[in-house]
Motif scaffolding. Structure first.
Motif, PDB file in Angstrom:
ATOM      1  N   THR A 112       0.842  -1.210   0.000  1.00  0.00           N
ATOM      2  CA  THR A 112       0.000   0.000   0.000  1.00  0.00           C
ATOM      3  C   THR A 112       0.873   1.255   0.000  1.00  0.00           C
ATOM      4  O   THR A 112       0.540   2.248  -0.658  1.00  0.00           O
ATOM      5  N   ALA A 113       2.000   1.197   0.710  1.00  0.00           N
ATOM      6  CA  ALA A 113       2.906   2.358   0.717  1.00  0.00           C
ATOM      7  C   ALA A 113       3.392   2.624  -0.712  1.00  0.00           C
ATOM      8  O   ALA A 113       3.481   3.784  -1.146  1.00  0.00           O
ATOM      9  N   LYS A 114       3.676   1.522  -1.461  1.00  0.00           N
ATOM     10  CA  LYS A 114       4.152   1.720  -2.847  1.00  0.00           C
ATOM     11  C   LYS A 114       3.031   2.302  -3.710  1.00  0.00           C
ATOM     12  O   LYS A 114       3.259   3.214  -4.515  1.00  0.00           O
ATOM     13  N   PRO A 138       7.990  11.129   5.348  1.00  0.00           N
ATOM     14  CA  PRO A 138       7.711  11.205   3.907  1.00  0.00           C
ATOM     15  C   PRO A 138       7.572   9.807   3.303  1.00  0.00           C
ATOM     16  O   PRO A 138       8.376   8.924   3.588  1.00  0.00           O
ATOM     17  N   LEU A 139       6.528   9.637   2.483  1.00  0.00           N
ATOM     18  CA  LEU A 139       6.286   8.325   1.851  1.00  0.00           C
ATOM     19  C   LEU A 139       7.487   7.831   1.061  1.00  0.00           C
ATOM     20  O   LEU A 139       7.710   6.638   0.941  1.00  0.00           O
ATOM     21  N   LYS A 140       8.234   8.781   0.523  1.00  0.00           N
ATOM     22  CA  LYS A 140       9.434   8.445  -0.262  1.00  0.00           C
ATOM     23  C   LYS A 140      10.407   7.602   0.562  1.00  0.00           C
ATOM     24  O   LYS A 140      11.137   6.787   0.036  1.00  0.00           O
ATOM     25  N   GLN A 141      10.421   7.853   1.872  1.00  0.00           N
ATOM     26  CA  GLN A 141      11.356   7.104   2.735  1.00  0.00           C
ATOM     27  C   GLN A 141      10.815   5.739   3.158  1.00  0.00           C
ATOM     28  O   GLN A 141      11.511   4.943   3.771  1.00  0.00           O
ATOM     29  N   VAL A 142       9.530   5.500   2.829  1.00  0.00           N
ATOM     30  CA  VAL A 142       8.885   4.268   3.308  1.00  0.00           C
ATOM     31  C   VAL A 142       8.668   3.262   2.173  1.00  0.00           C
ATOM     32  O   VAL A 142       8.969   2.068   2.313  1.00  0.00           O
ATOM     33  N   ALA A 143       8.171   3.786   1.039  1.00  0.00           N
ATOM     34  CA  ALA A 143       7.763   2.901  -0.063  1.00  0.00           C
ATOM     35  C   ALA A 143       8.934   2.081  -0.594  1.00  0.00           C
ATOM     36  O   ALA A 143      10.026   2.616  -0.823  1.00  0.00           O
ATOM     37  N   GLY A 144       8.717   0.772  -0.735  1.00  0.00           N
ATOM     38  CA  GLY A 144       9.736  -0.094  -1.331  1.00  0.00           C
ATOM     39  C   GLY A 144      10.769  -0.592  -0.333  1.00  0.00           C
ATOM     40  O   GLY A 144      11.705  -1.289  -0.703  1.00  0.00           O
ATOM     41  N   LYS A 145      10.618  -0.221   0.943  1.00  0.00           N
ATOM     42  CA  LYS A 145      11.597  -0.666   1.963  1.00  0.00           C
ATOM     43  C   LYS A 145      10.944  -1.697   2.883  1.00  0.00           C
ATOM     44  O   LYS A 145       9.733  -1.696   3.052  1.00  0.00           O
ATOM     45  N   HIS A 181      10.571   2.917   9.615  1.00  0.00           N
ATOM     46  CA  HIS A 181      10.339   4.232  10.238  1.00  0.00           C
ATOM     47  C   HIS A 181       9.085   4.317  11.109  1.00  0.00           C
ATOM     48  O   HIS A 181       8.572   5.411  11.345  1.00  0.00           O
ATOM     49  N   THR A 182       8.549   3.173  11.522  1.00  0.00           N
ATOM     50  CA  THR A 182       7.486   3.204  12.528  1.00  0.00           C
ATOM     51  C   THR A 182       7.809   2.101  13.532  1.00  0.00           C
ATOM     52  O   THR A 182       8.280   1.027  13.132  1.00  0.00           O
ATOM     53  N   ASP A 183       7.569   2.389  14.823  1.00  0.00           N
ATOM     54  CA  ASP A 183       7.880   1.377  15.829  1.00  0.00           C
ATOM     55  C   ASP A 183       6.972   0.172  15.659  1.00  0.00           C
ATOM     56  O   ASP A 183       7.380  -0.960  15.866  1.00  0.00           O
ATOM     57  N   SER A 184       5.722   0.435  15.317  1.00  0.00           N
ATOM     58  CA  SER A 184       4.794  -0.683  15.163  1.00  0.00           C
ATOM     59  C   SER A 184       3.717  -0.328  14.151  1.00  0.00           C
ATOM     60  O   SER A 184       3.602   0.818  13.724  1.00  0.00           O
ATOM     61  N   SER A 185       2.955  -1.345  13.790  1.00  0.00           N
ATOM     62  CA  SER A 185       1.860  -1.166  12.830  1.00  0.00           C
ATOM     63  C   SER A 185       0.670  -1.895  13.441  1.00  0.00           C
ATOM     64  O   SER A 185       0.858  -2.919  14.109  1.00  0.00           O
ATOM     65  N   PHE A 186      -0.551  -1.378  13.231  1.00  0.00           N
ATOM     66  CA  PHE A 186      -1.656  -2.077  13.898  1.00  0.00           C
ATOM     67  C   PHE A 186      -1.901  -3.435  13.241  1.00  0.00           C
ATOM     68  O   PHE A 186      -1.707  -3.615  12.052  1.00  0.00           O
ATOM     69  N   GLY A 187      -2.264  -4.387  14.087  1.00  0.00           N
ATOM     70  CA  GLY A 187      -2.417  -5.785  13.659  1.00  0.00           C
ATOM     71  C   GLY A 187      -1.367  -6.658  14.300  1.00  0.00           C
ATOM     72  O   GLY A 187      -1.629  -7.799  14.673  1.00  0.00           O
ATOM     73  N   PHE A 188      -0.175  -6.110  14.457  1.00  0.00           N
ATOM     74  CA  PHE A 188       0.942  -6.915  14.965  1.00  0.00           C
ATOM     75  C   PHE A 188       0.692  -7.397  16.395  1.00  0.00           C
ATOM     76  O   PHE A 188       0.888  -8.584  16.711  1.00  0.00           O
TER      77      PHE A 188
END
Ligand code: F6P
Length: 373
Positions: free
Chosen positions: A113-115, A343-350, A140-147
């Motif tokens: 989804t980030a991509k 910034p999404l640029k730092q997240v997408a594809g990683k 770049h996030t400590d956690s994500s919901f669901g985990f």
């Protein structure tokens, strides 16, 4: 004029999605006075302009429910199968965004989804991403919901497998979700007291695992519980996949790239039965009976725990605040004691892999858990 915002959920479902929709939605409608529409079935509904108007009553009673009230899909915006053909739906989505008079689009999802969100951002849409995945593999996030919920479910399974493994003097392998990163298997393995934990990040050696089980037996423990991440691979299998992935990177034409990607997919498919193969190998080497339990979708289903309800609500509300401040092209990250816009640029594809010196790895080793290496 009141803002008009679209929201969607994409990728695999995860507990806490409804809490996040509600958190964002209630803040958007009640605090900011905006209009909200929810697209059905992720990026597909966005491309097909299938949506429903969301008012306060639509958001009531969903905090504790599992899944996503909006539906989801794993479609890619730039390569969507429509009428049997692969099509770039980004221009259609831009048209829909304008037709629906949207001021922003909120995408709840994981790495895929980030991509997609990044592609829509590049096409000029004002996008906000809220990190969701039971895999905990978003950077770049400590956690994500669901985990947190999935961790509880997987831990309970590892707990429960102990008494049956013990009673039958068996090796039980619990396959836990996580095809790229092993956070869930590692967390549940530590919390559930698994004897061996296998992760995608640490290629395993079957003989080393067998030796560990033998050592336990020589100390009087005639059973072992092995927590295996879906994507765990033996050393030779890892090398084979790394080599195939290198061919994708090096491919000089789109055709060669597509062929190389198919090669990786084929290899991954052939390793899908890994846990069963490993069970057979351990039986042969130790003489103990081995059984496999695939936890599968049980890990994603059902009611979110308190931590995921809280995280979903916090990130949702922070997403609304971000829009109110005119921010977009960002992911709302959970950081320490607050939220942060990345910034999404730092997240997408990683991918956030488990680092080999991570505290959880050190803790597992320190309490005598084998990691297969
Ligand atoms: O991304 C979350 C996840 O649950 C992974 O852990 C798992 O490998 C994958 O989704 C399963 O995908 P699908 O829902 O498409 O079967």
């Amino acid at each position: 004029m009141a803002k008009r915002i679209g929201i969607l959920t994409a990728g695999g479902d995860a507990p806490g999605l409804n809490a996040a929709i509600r958190g964002f939605g209630k803040a958007a409608i009640q605090q900011h006075g905006w209009q909200l529409i929810g697209f059905r079935d992720g990026m597909r509904g966005l491309a097909e302009n299938r949506f429903t108007e969301l008012d306060a009553s639509a958001l009531s009673g969903i905090l504790t429910t599992g899944g996503t009230m909006l539906g989801t899909s794993r479609d890619k915006v730039h390569r969507m199968v429509v009428d049997g053909e692969v099509r770039d739906m980004v221009p259609t989505i831009v048209e829909n965004y304008e037709k629906d008079r949207l001021d922003a689009l909120v995408c709840l999802g994981g790495g895929g989804t980030a991509k997609n969100a990044r592609r829509l951002m590049d096409a000029g849409l004002s996008v906000i991403h809220l990190p969701k995945t039971i895999d905990n593999d978003i950077v770049h996030t400590d956690s994500s919901f669901g985990f947190a919920t999935a961790l509880e479910i997987a831990t309970e399974a590892v707990d429960r497998l102990h008494s049956t493994a013990h009673s039958h003097h068996r090796i039980i392998l619990a396959e836990i979700m996580g095809h790229r990163a092993g956070w869930l298997a590692l967390g549940a393995g530590i919390a559930g007291g698994a004897d061996v934990i296998l992760l995608p990040e640490i290629p395993y050696d079957v003989d080393a695992i067998a030796q560990r089980i033998e050592r336990r037996r020589s100390h009087g423990s005639t059973f072992s519980v092995v927590a295996v991440a879906e994507g765990a691979l033996s050393g030779p299998d890892r090398q084979e996949i790394d080599h195939a992935e290198a061919l994708v990177k090096d491919a000089s034409t789109p055709q060669a790239k597509a062929a190389a990607k198919r090669g990786v997919k084929r290899l991954e498919a052939s390793h899908r039965a890994n846990t069963f193969t490993l069970a057979e190998q351990l039986e042969e080497r130790t003489g103990l009976e081995a059984r496999v339990t695939i936890l599968g979708y049980v890990q994603r289903g059902g009611t979110p725990n308190a931590a995921d309800r809280l995280l979903g609500t916090r990130l949702g509300v922070a997403g609304a605040e971000a829009i109110a401040e005119g921010r977009h092209g960002v992911m709302v990250a959970d950081r320490g004691h607050g939220t942060e816009l990345v910034p999404l640029k730092q997240v997408a594809g990683k991918v956030k892999y488990v680092p080999e010196d991570h505290e959880w790895i050190r803790a597992a080793r320190a309490v005598g858990t084998a990691l297969g290496d």
